[in-house]
Design a protein around this motif. Structure first.
Motif, PDB file in Angstrom:
ATOM      1  N   VAL A  81       0.657  -1.440   0.203  1.00  0.00           N
ATOM      2  CA  VAL A  81       0.124   0.001   0.045  1.00  0.00           C
ATOM      3  C   VAL A  81       0.891   1.245   0.015  1.00  0.00           C
ATOM      4  N   GLU A  82       1.797   1.165   0.771  1.00  0.00           N
ATOM      5  CA  GLU A  82       2.883   2.495   0.856  1.00  0.00           C
ATOM      6  C   GLU A  82       3.558   2.677  -0.540  1.00  0.00           C
ATOM      7  N   ILE A  83       3.854   1.524  -1.186  1.00  0.00           N
ATOM      8  CA  ILE A  83       4.466   1.805  -2.606  1.00  0.00           C
ATOM      9  C   ILE A  83       3.467   2.185  -3.656  1.00  0.00           C
ATOM     10  N   SER A  84       2.163   1.877  -3.409  1.00  0.00           N
ATOM     11  CA  SER A  84       1.311   2.146  -4.272  1.00  0.00           C
ATOM     12  C   SER A  84       0.793   3.553  -4.164  1.00  0.00           C
ATOM     13  N   ASN A  85       0.906   4.040  -2.753  1.00  0.00           N
ATOM     14  CA  ASN A  85       0.751   5.516  -2.639  1.00  0.00           C
ATOM     15  C   ASN A  85       1.926   6.308  -3.226  1.00  0.00           C
ATOM     16  N   LYS A  86       2.914   5.965  -3.107  1.00  0.00           N
ATOM     17  CA  LYS A  86       4.079   6.608  -3.675  1.00  0.00           C
ATOM     18  C   LYS A  86       4.168   6.764  -5.214  1.00  0.00           C
ATOM     19  N   ALA A  87       3.755   5.436  -5.682  1.00  0.00           N
ATOM     20  CA  ALA A  87       3.579   5.475  -7.204  1.00  0.00           C
ATOM     21  C   ALA A  87       2.508   6.266  -7.983  1.00  0.00           C
ATOM     22  N   ARG A  88       1.238   6.405  -7.132  1.00  0.00           N
ATOM     23  CA  ARG A  88       0.324   7.049  -7.684  1.00  0.00           C
ATOM     24  C   ARG A  88       0.626   8.730  -7.286  1.00  0.00           C
ATOM     25  N   LYS A  89       1.418   8.867  -6.494  1.00  0.00           N
ATOM     26  CA  LYS A  89       1.855  10.413  -6.293  1.00  0.00           C
ATOM     27  C   LYS A  89       3.115  10.807  -7.115  1.00  0.00           C
ATOM     28  N   GLY A  90       3.901   9.868  -7.206  1.00  0.00           N
ATOM     29  CA  GLY A  90       5.017  10.458  -8.109  1.00  0.00           C
ATOM     30  C   GLY A  90       5.355   9.705  -9.285  1.00  0.00           C
ATOM     31  N   GLY A  91       4.524   8.500  -9.627  1.00  0.00           N
ATOM     32  CA  GLY A  91       4.609   7.872 -11.011  1.00  0.00           C
ATOM     33  C   GLY A  91       5.468   6.711 -10.666  1.00  0.00           C
ATOM     34  N   LEU A  92       5.537   5.775 -11.483  1.00  0.00           N
ATOM     35  CA  LEU A  92       6.048   4.361 -11.285  1.00  0.00           C
ATOM     36  C   LEU A  92       7.627   4.578 -11.188  1.00  0.00           C
ATOM     37  N   LEU A  93       8.162   5.493 -11.631  1.00  0.00           N
ATOM     38  CA  LEU A  93       9.844   5.448 -11.640  1.00  0.00           C
ATOM     39  C   LEU A  93      10.088   5.963 -10.223  1.00  0.00           C
ATOM     40  N   SER A  94       9.161   6.608  -9.375  1.00  0.00           N
ATOM     41  CA  SER A  94       9.471   7.127  -8.059  1.00  0.00           C
ATOM     42  C   SER A  94       9.813   5.814  -7.126  1.00  0.00           C
ATOM     43  N   ILE A  95       9.251   4.764  -7.576  1.00  0.00           N
ATOM     44  CA  ILE A  95       9.311   3.574  -6.421  1.00  0.00           C
ATOM     45  C   ILE A  95      10.725   2.787  -6.759  1.00  0.00           C
ATOM     46  N   GLU A  96      11.410   3.178  -7.564  1.00  0.00           N
ATOM     47  CA  GLU A  96      12.858   2.361  -8.314  1.00  0.00           C
ATOM     48  C   GLU A  96      13.557   2.310  -6.959  1.00  0.00           C
ATOM     49  N   GLY A  97      13.682   3.380  -6.133  1.00  0.00           N
ATOM     50  CA  GLY A  97      14.411   3.184  -4.984  1.00  0.00           C
ATOM     51  C   GLY A  97      13.970   2.046  -3.803  1.00  0.00           C
ATOM     52  N   ASP A  98      12.634   1.832  -3.904  1.00  0.00           N
ATOM     53  CA  ASP A  98      12.129   0.693  -2.893  1.00  0.00           C
ATOM     54  C   ASP A  98      12.570  -0.542  -3.050  1.00  0.00           C
ATOM     55  N   ILE A  99      13.113  -0.903  -4.652  1.00  0.00           N
ATOM     56  CA  ILE A  99      13.298  -2.133  -5.025  1.00  0.00           C
ATOM     57  C   ILE A  99      14.635  -2.490  -4.152  1.00  0.00           C
ATOM     58  N   LYS A 100      15.697  -1.857  -4.074  1.00  0.00           N
ATOM     59  CA  LYS A 100      17.093  -2.166  -3.332  1.00  0.00           C
ATOM     60  C   LYS A 100      16.494  -2.488  -1.959  1.00  0.00           C
ATOM     61  N   SER A 101      15.589  -2.183  -1.271  1.00  0.00           N
ATOM     62  CA  SER A 101      15.222  -2.567   0.204  1.00  0.00           C
ATOM     63  C   SER A 101      14.417  -3.783   0.381  1.00  0.00           C
ATOM     64  N   ILE A 102      14.098  -4.362  -0.775  1.00  0.00           N
ATOM     65  CA  ILE A 102      13.145  -5.512  -0.650  1.00  0.00           C
ATOM     66  C   ILE A 102      14.116  -6.957  -0.943  1.00  0.00           C
ATOM     67  N   GLU A 103      14.141  -7.692   0.125  1.00  0.00           N
ATOM     68  CA  GLU A 103      14.990  -8.862   0.131  1.00  0.00           C
ATOM     69  C   GLU A 103      14.410 -10.020  -0.691  1.00  0.00           C
ATOM     70  N   ASP A 104      12.985  -9.988  -0.897  1.00  0.00           N
ATOM     71  CA  ASP A 104      12.346 -11.072  -1.666  1.00  0.00           C
ATOM     72  C   ASP A 104      12.632 -10.862  -3.148  1.00  0.00           C
TER      73      ASP A 104
END
Length: 254
Positions: A81-104
Motif C-alpha cells: 500500500v505504501e509503494i502504491s501511494n508513492k507510485a500514484r503520487k510520483g509515478g512508477l519511476l518514483s518507486i525504483e529506490g524501494d526495490i533495493k530494500s526488498i529482500e524477496d
C-alpha cells in the motif's frame, strides 16, 4: 530460525529419553546394525523412488524447516500500500529506490518489471509461472519427507524380522533369546521414531511453509499488478485483505 520446530524435536527426544532412562540404561537402545538397516534402507528406498536431483534437495528442505524467514502477510500488505501511494503520487519511476530494500527476489523482480514499463500481461504471466514453480518445488519436498516417513517404520519392521530369524536360528541356546529379541524390537523403535518424530512432521511443516510462501507470492502478484494498472491504493488494500481473512486469529474475526 523456527523455534517451534526446534522445541518440538528437543521435547520429543527429551521425553523419549526420559522414558528410557526411567526404566533402564540408554545402552540397551543403542544398536549399530539396527541403525544401519533403518537409515540405510530408508535412504536406499527413497533413491529408488525419487530422481537423484530431487533427493539432493533434502538439505535445502531441512533449511526451510529450521531457518525459514518470511515477511508477515499483514506487513507485506502495508508495504504494498505504501509503494502504491508513492507510485500514484510520483509515478512508477518514483518507486525504483524501494526495490533495493526488498529482500524477496520475487517481489523485487516484479517491481523492477513494473518500473521498466513491461506490459501488465507479461508481468502477470512471468509471476504466475514463478508461483507454479515454487508450488511444485514445495510439494516435491513435502512428498519426499512423507515417503521417507513411510519407509522408515517399514524398514524398522524388516530389521525386526531379521532379528527374529536370527533369534529362531539359535533357539537351542535359551540364554541368547532375550537379548536377540530386544535387538530385534529396537529396529522397529528406530523406524517409528524416525518416521513419526522427524520425517512426517517435517513433511507437514513444509506444507505449512509452502502455503505461507504462496500466500505472500499471491499478495505480491495482486499488489504489483494493481500498482502497474494505477489502481487506487485503498481499492488494492481491500483486495489484498481478502487473502488475510483465513490467516487471522479467531478472535480477530469476531
Amino acid at each position: 530460525m523456527d523455534i517451534a520446530s526446534i522445541v518440538g524435536l528437543i521435547a520429543g527426544l527429551g521425553f523419549i529419553l526420559m522414558g528410557i532412562l526411567l526404566g533402564s540404561g540408554l545402552g540397551l537402545f543403542v544398536n549399530a546394525p539396527s541403525m544401519a538397516i533403518v537409515i540405510g534402507g530408508t535412504i536406499g528406498a527413497t533413491l529408488v523412488a525419487f530422481p537423484l536431483k530431487d533427493f539432493s534437495k533434502v538439505g535445502k528442505a531441512m533449511k526451510r524447516i529450521f531457518m525459514f524467514k518470511l515477511e508477515k502477510p499483514e506487513d507485506l500488505v502495508v508495504r504494498l500500500v505504501e509503494i502504491s501511494n508513492k507510485a500514484r503520487k510520483g509515478g512508477l519511476l518514483s518507486i525504483e529506490g524501494d526495490i533495493k530494500s526488498i529482500e524477496d527476489p520475487y517481489f523485487a523482480s516484479a517491481l523492477q518489471m513494473t518500473v521498466d514499463g513491461v506490459k501488465t500481461a507479461d508481468i502477470a504471466s512471468i509471476m504466475q509461472k514463478k508461483i507454479s514453480m515454487v508450488t511444485k518445488d514445495n510439494k516435491s519436498g513435502a512428498t519426499l519427507f512423507t515417503v521417507m516417513g513411510t519407509y522408515a517404520p517399514a524398514f524398522g519392521m524388516i530389521g525386526t524380522l531379521i532379528g527374529l530369524v536370527q533369534m529362531l536360528a539359535t533357539l537351542d541356546d535359551p540364554a541368547t533369546i532375550g537379548p536377540k529379541m530386544a535387538v530385534a524390537m529396537i529396529t522397529t523403535f528406530y523406524g517409528a521414531v524416525m518416521g513419526n518424530l522427524f520425517f512426517l512432521p517435517m513433511a507437514d511443516k513444509l506444507k505449512v511453509r509452502g502455503a505461507e510462501e504462496i500466500l505472500n507470492m499471491k499478495l505480491v502478484y495482486e499488489g504489483v499488478l494493481s500498482i502497474r494498472e494505477g489502481e487506487h491504493p485503498r481499492l488494492m488494500e481491500d483486495k489484498l485483505n481478502i487473502y488475510l481473512v483465513n490467516t487471522k486469529p479467531a478472535q480477530d474475526k469476531k
